[in-house]
Scaffold this active site. Structure first.
Site, short mmCIF file in Angstrom:
data_model
loop_
_atom_site.label_atom_id
_atom_site.label_comp_id
_atom_site.label_asym_id
_atom_site.label_seq_id
_atom_site.Cartn_x
_atom_site.Cartn_y
_atom_site.Cartn_z
N CYS A 1 -51.31 1.34 -39.29
CA CYS A 1 -52.09 0.12 -39.06
C CYS A 1 -53.47 0.44 -38.51
O CYS A 1 -54.34 -0.41 -38.49
CB CYS A 1 -51.36 -0.80 -38.10
SG CYS A 1 -51.06 -0.02 -36.50
N CYS B 1 -44.88 -0.99 -32.71
CA CYS B 1 -46.05 -1.16 -31.84
C CYS B 1 -45.72 -0.73 -30.41
O CYS B 1 -46.57 -0.19 -29.71
CB CYS B 1 -46.52 -2.61 -31.84
SG CYS B 1 -46.61 -3.32 -33.50
FE1 FES Z 1 -50.45 -1.60 -35.26
FE2 FES Z 1 -48.90 -3.21 -33.96
S1 FES Z 1 -49.54 -3.41 -35.99
S2 FES Z 1 -49.67 -1.33 -33.31
#
Ligand code: FES
Length: 143
Positions: free
Chosen positions: A33, A102
């Site tokens: 991400c 996360c």
């Molecule tokens: Fe990247 Fe949560 S989506 S840390």
């Protein structure tokens, strides 16, 4: 979809910021991400006397880092090291399955910061226990 605890820590993060004279700093990122987290530790006699975080990332990562800093403040390095992302998720009263990764960032960031401190002080860095200590499912993770 988020618990009240998550919303609370996301809206009012605890210990957010930077410690400029930190004894240990850990920076981790999630390549998928692109989110980044930094953990700053002040350590005295093996105890975490202060901790702050900076998270450039999603709401779950911010809530996780906020909760994780609350959980390790005042703890010994060993206790902080042993705090798994699962404990963070539990303290947050759960995260949606797609967001559990996360919370792993917080655990990794704390580990890095602890080892940064250890290396700076001429101590052996601690090793991640082999393989996956942070499972994504609920199953017990005791070896
Ligand atoms: Fe990247 Fe949560 S989506 S840390």
């Amino acid at each position: 979809m988020y618990s009240e605890k998550v919303m609370d820590h996301f809206m009012n993060p605890r210990n957010q910021g930077e410690i400029t004279d930190a004894d240990g700093v850990g920076e981790v990122g999630n390549p998928t991400c692109g989110d980044i987290m930094r953990i700053f530790l002040k350590i005295s006699n093996d105890v975490i006397t202060d901790v702050k975080f900076q998270t450039f990332g999603c709401g779950a990562a911010i809530a996780s880092s906020s909760m994780a800093t609350e959980l390790i403040k005042g703890k010994t390095l060993k206790e902080a090291w042993d705090m798994s992302n699962k404990a963070v998720v539990e303290a947050l009263e759960g995260l949606p399955p797609a967001k559990v990764h996360c919370s792993v960032l917080a655990e990794e960031g704390i580990h890095k910061a602890i080892n940064d401190y250890r290396i700076k002080n001429g101590l052996e860095p601690w090793k991640e226990e082999g393989g996956h200590h942070h499972e994504h499912e609920e199953a017990g993770d005791e070896e």
